[in-house]
Scaffold this motif. Structure first.
Motif, short mmCIF file in Angstrom:
data_model
loop_
_atom_site.label_atom_id
_atom_site.label_comp_id
_atom_site.label_asym_id
_atom_site.label_seq_id
_atom_site.Cartn_x
_atom_site.Cartn_y
_atom_site.Cartn_z
N ILE A 102 0.86 -1.19 0.00
CA ILE A 102 0.00 0.00 0.00
C ILE A 102 0.89 1.24 0.00
O ILE A 102 1.81 1.36 0.82
CB ILE A 102 -0.93 0.02 1.23
N LEU A 103 0.60 2.14 -0.93
CA LEU A 103 1.30 3.43 -0.99
C LEU A 103 0.32 4.50 -0.55
O LEU A 103 -0.79 4.59 -1.08
CB LEU A 103 1.77 3.70 -2.42
N MET A 104 0.69 5.29 0.46
CA MET A 104 -0.17 6.39 0.93
C MET A 104 0.70 7.63 1.01
O MET A 104 1.01 8.12 2.10
CB MET A 104 -0.82 6.03 2.27
N LEU A 105 1.06 8.12 -0.18
CA LEU A 105 2.07 9.17 -0.32
C LEU A 105 1.42 10.45 -0.84
O LEU A 105 0.28 10.43 -1.30
CB LEU A 105 3.16 8.66 -1.27
N PRO A 106 2.12 11.58 -0.80
CA PRO A 106 1.48 12.85 -1.16
C PRO A 106 0.93 12.92 -2.58
O PRO A 106 -0.19 13.39 -2.80
CB PRO A 106 2.59 13.88 -0.94
N ASP A 107 1.71 12.49 -3.59
CA ASP A 107 1.28 12.73 -4.97
C ASP A 107 2.00 11.78 -5.94
O ASP A 107 2.85 10.98 -5.52
CB ASP A 107 1.53 14.19 -5.37
N SER A 108 1.68 11.92 -7.23
CA SER A 108 2.29 11.04 -8.24
C SER A 108 3.80 11.15 -8.31
O SER A 108 4.49 10.16 -8.58
CB SER A 108 1.72 11.36 -9.63
N ASN A 109 4.33 12.36 -8.07
CA ASN A 109 5.80 12.50 -8.13
C ASN A 109 6.47 11.58 -7.11
O ASN A 109 7.44 10.89 -7.43
CB ASN A 109 6.22 13.96 -7.84
N VAL A 110 5.92 11.58 -5.89
CA VAL A 110 6.54 10.76 -4.83
C VAL A 110 6.27 9.28 -5.10
O VAL A 110 7.16 8.44 -4.95
CB VAL A 110 6.01 11.20 -3.43
N VAL A 111 5.05 8.97 -5.52
CA VAL A 111 4.72 7.57 -5.82
C VAL A 111 5.68 7.02 -6.89
O VAL A 111 6.24 5.93 -6.74
CB VAL A 111 3.24 7.45 -6.29
N GLU A 112 5.89 7.80 -7.93
CA GLU A 112 6.77 7.32 -9.01
C GLU A 112 8.22 7.22 -8.54
O GLU A 112 8.94 6.28 -8.93
CB GLU A 112 6.66 8.23 -10.23
#
Ligand code: NAD
Length: 298
Positions: free
Chosen positions: A67-77
């Protein structure tokens, strides 16, 4: 609900939402391995019974679900496209991006993982920190039905699970929801200020709106719980809200749908983001409005 056999979940991003969500998984009997850049967040997670590790790569090693619960797509990527991340995954692992990310980037990321034999779905949530604590989130799931079914026991822990279409659909609907939410919050604050200036009692106004056609999540929850008491502590940052609004407006532009009101709302929220503290809660849009009024600006 108790998992049928103990399943290991790797949880990356133990912030305002990730902390209560990971704690619900622990309470439901899952083994949870967690990572966040923040030492304090990792310590809090370990205190709650989680297995805190010092990198995202270690958190996703040999787990059934990520599970990824990160701020935005930049951080997810940045996390997912790190080659070491992929090397740590089992091909049976399902990756769930529960952050509020950008739908088209999510599709590309799912295709990248898919090319390496790893399944990914998106499952952003609505309901805030209180909903996360109580397991009352709305979970908007985009993905192949078989992949969603494979992680349903995990998602059920968080609240009401709604399948909304192929991968990326959850992120699209989440952004659109927040464009609505932000627009009616600002409109409600404007109406409340106009009423106060006329001499109306804010509590009376809310009570009337809530049994009339002006009611919304803003009149029912945000104004009474976070704005009128002056606490501004919903736990959802103003900059995160603005990020979601921009995603929704971009989505409208890409499809050629008119979005003039949405763009105006983005302009006003952008101004608030510049003038308020970087960590401002999104409900502080009400405070910002008052400051602008006091200064005699627009
Ligand atoms: P948050 O800022 O409180 O938490 C994000 C966490 O990610 C932080 O603890 C941060 O240290 C961590 N992080 C950042 N980069 C990292 C990295 N590279 N590796 C590991 N950890 C990293 O944000 P939040 O409020 O928990 O929101 C998370 C997501 O959920 C966002 O996309 C947000 O838009 C969405 N969301 C928030 C709410 C809410 O009410 N707070 C509600 C619904 C959806």
């Amino acid at each position: 609900m108790t998992p049928s056999s103990t399943r290991r979940v790797g949880f990356v991003g133990l912030g305002a939402m990730g902390t209560p969500m990971s704690q619900r998984l622990l309470a439901a009997g899952f083994e949870v391995v967690g990572f966040d850049l923040s030492d304090a967040a990792r310590a809090q997670f370990a205190d709650a019974g989680g297995q805190a590790v010092d990198s995202a790569t270690r958190a996703v090693n040999a787990v059934d679900v990520v599970i990824l619960m990160l701020p935005d797509s930049n951080v997810v990527e940045a996390v997912v496209r790190d080659p070491a991340f992929l090397e740590s995954l089992q091909t049976s692992t399902v990756v769930i991006d529960m952050s509020s990310s950008e739908p088209l980037r999510t599709r590309e990321l799912a295709a990248y993982l898919g090319a390496h034999g790893v399944r990914m779905i998106d499952a952003p949530v609505s309901g805030g920190v209180v909903g996360a604590q109580k397991g009352r989130l709305t979970v908007m799931v985009g993905g192949e039905p078989d992949d969603v079914a494979a992680v349903k026991d995990v998602l059920d822990v968080f609240g009401r699970v709604v399948g909304v279409g192929p991968v990326g659909s959850g992120h699209a609907i989440k952004a659109l929801n927040n464009l609505l939410s932000a627009t009616h919050l600002l409109a409600t604050c404007e109406a409340m200020l106009a009423g106060q200036q006329f001499g109306l009692d804010p509590e009376v106004m809310l009570s009337v709106f809530n049994s009339s056609s002006g009611r919304s999540g803003s009149t029912e929850t945000k104004l009474p719980n976070f704005v009128l008491p002056g606490t501004f502590n919903s736990g959802f940052g103003l900059r995160l809200m603005l990020k979601d609004m921009k995603i929704a407006v971009q989505l409208a532009d890409q499809g050629g749908a008119p979005c003039d009101l949405g763009k105006e709302a983005v302009a006003l929220w952008s101004q608030a983001a510049e003038e308020l503290d970087a960590r401002a809660d999104h409900t502080e849009i009400a405070r910002w409005l008052k400051i602008v009024e006091a200064n005699g600006a627009p």
